[in-house]
Design an enzyme around this catalytic site. Structure first.
Site, PDB file in Angstrom:
ATOM      1  CG  ASP A 334      -1.929   1.122   1.184  1.00 20.84           C
ATOM      2  OD1 ASP A 334      -2.939   0.961   0.506  1.00 20.84           O
ATOM      3  OD2 ASP A 334      -1.694   2.169   1.824  1.00 20.84           O
ATOM      4  CD  GLU A 377      -4.315   3.998  -1.574  1.00 22.91           C
ATOM      5  OE1 GLU A 377      -4.364   4.359  -0.395  1.00 22.91           O
ATOM      6  OE2 GLU A 377      -5.290   4.048  -2.353  1.00 22.91           O
TER       7      GLU A 377
END
Length: 467
Positions: A334, A377
């Site tokens: 992440d 993301e």
């Protein structure tokens, strides 16, 4: 044996003259040389057989009556190892055997009475050469079709597009025995032509050079001569093959041109053109299938596979890992503070960052590893046959690569870091597959949040394995 050189205007054919009469043999050789043939001569049947074993002979003009091996003996011997050479028997004695009987009993293609003169013999030569060309073309077609049948299954397996394109190019070169070739594909209107970019949609704007060999090996589309570019575009527009100093072959999938193959020095392959078109049709369908599969499975922003496809691969891999008792690891990555990128630079900059991240991750993985976009993301990586220690090494490599990734947007530099959580499945678990998948993902997710809590830009490995 006396070998006589062909004239500069060579026919490309080799003819063997076999006769024990030296004067007649020399005269006949000179006559054939004047027609542009390469001519070999033999004064006996034994010498003729030896020549046929060493050389590729297209037509043999064979005297029937000779000391030692007769013409009939020569025919029977040669046919044990060469079925393609066309043989015209010659006789100076009308009483030897009736022509129809000789043609019926022996595998010959002509029977010439020497008393009929050289003009009639040349008619037999022309007919024999025409038959030889047909026989050779049929043999090439048969061999080529076998080659295509053997190559086709490899085309239709799921594989990266560039791997498929390289396979297509190598198969066509193998079919023709050539070494310098290039394969160009059509590029979507919204995509900038790039040798490494995936072509995922059928809308056409231009072409890009995807794979090259020989003089094309390190070339880009913009580096091709303008004549080559114009020729490729013309074939794209017309859908018709071009055969000249280059062979330019369209890859046609159901009426849509998905690519073009250009091959140097292929002006001699007219007889193989139909075979090439058959293979090109198979190749075009394979390209279309790969693109359609990519449309269904690839995230168009990052270039990684999408969540659904990645979870399917995870299920398959964990099932095999449990069955064969091998370790499998999962990474969840992440980006740190990604929201601030969108807030500071805008969402287009955020998309630019995610696209660069996908390429960066893919570049630092092994071919067996499978990276995907899980959402936003957050990226995921499946590491088959990888224990915890190996997963930690790969995760640290990815973390460092992201940290050193240099990105610019509208003149400003964007710095990135990533946090990564790792979970490893070891041994044959007793959980059902769906629970096993959930457990591995949950442990990797918990490790990711632990990395976030510890300050980000770090790798954390989960503890424990499923029951």
């Amino acid at each position: 044996m006396a070998r006589l050189r062909s004239t500069p205007q060579a026919s490309g054919h080799t003819i063997l003259v076999v006769d024990d009469d030296d004067d007649l043999r020399t005269t006949l050789c000179a006559l054939l040389i004047s027609d542009g043939h390469e001519v070999l001569s033999a004064a006996s049947g034994e010498e003729a057989v030896r020549l046929c074993r060493r050389r590729s002979v297209h037509v043999m003009l064979l005297d029937y009556f000779m000391p030692g091996m007769t013409g009939e003996d020569v025919v029977k011997d040669v046919r044990t190892f060469d079925s393609q050479v066309q043989i015209v028997l010659q006789t100076g004695y009308a009483s030897e055997k009736p022509p129809r009987q000789m043609l019926r009993d022996l595998d010959i293609q002509g029977y010439h009475d020497k008393s009929e003169g050289p003009d009639k013999l040349l008619v037999w030569v022309d007919a024999a050469l025409k038959t030889f060309r047909h026989v050779r073309a049929l043999e090439a077609s048969r061999t080529g079709l076998q080659y295509i049948l053997q190559a086709t299954p490899a085309l239709h397996r799921l594989q990266p597009l560039d791997d498929l394109l390289l396979g297509i190019l190598m198969q066509i070169q193998g079919l023709l025995g050539l070494t310098s070739a290039v394969l160009a594909t059509r590029v979507p209107e919204a995509e900038t032509p790039a040798r490494s970019g995936a072509v995922l949609t059928p809308e056409v704007h231009d072409v890009t050079l995807r794979i090259g060999t020989g003089r094309f090996q390190h070339a880009a589309w913009s580096e091709l001569p303008s004549d080559d570019q114009a020729l490729i575009r013309r074939v794209v527009q017309s859908g018709e093959a071009h055969l000249g100093s280059h062979l330019v072959l369209p890859l046609n999938a159901g009426g849509r041109i998905v690519g073009v193959v250009m091959i140097d020095g292929a002006d001699h392959v007219l007889s193989d053109l139909r075979l090439l078109e058959i293979f090109a049709a198979q190749a075009a369908v394979a390209i279309d299938n790969v693109r359609l599969y990519a449309l269904a499975t690839v995230d168009d922003l990052t270039g990684l596979i999408n969540k659904r496809a990645w979870l399917s691969r995870l299920d398959e891999t964990l099932l095999l890992a449990a069955r064969h008792d091998v370790p499998t690891s999962v990474l969840i990555l992440d980006l740190d503070h990604f929201k601030s990128v969108n807030d500071t630079y805008g969402h287009l900059a955020g998309d630019h960052v995610l696209a660069a991240l996908g390429g960066c991750i893919q570049q630092h993985l092994r071919r067996s590893d499978i990276a995907g976009r899980y959402g936003g993301e957050e990226l995921v990586v499946l590491l088959p046959h990888t224990p915890a220690a190996g997963a930690l090494i790969i995760a640290e490599r990815l973390r460092s690569a992201v940290e050193h990734l240099v990105l610019r947007w509208e003149g400003r530099q964007i710095s990135l870091t990533a946090s990564i959580g790792i979970a490893t499945f070891v041994g044959s678990g007793t959980l059902p597959l769906e629970d096993l998948t959930t457990d591995v993902l949950m442990r990797a997710d918990q490790a990711l949040y632990q990395a976030k809590r510890l300050g980000r830009n770090r790798v954390v490995q989960s503890e424990g394995t499923p029951a």
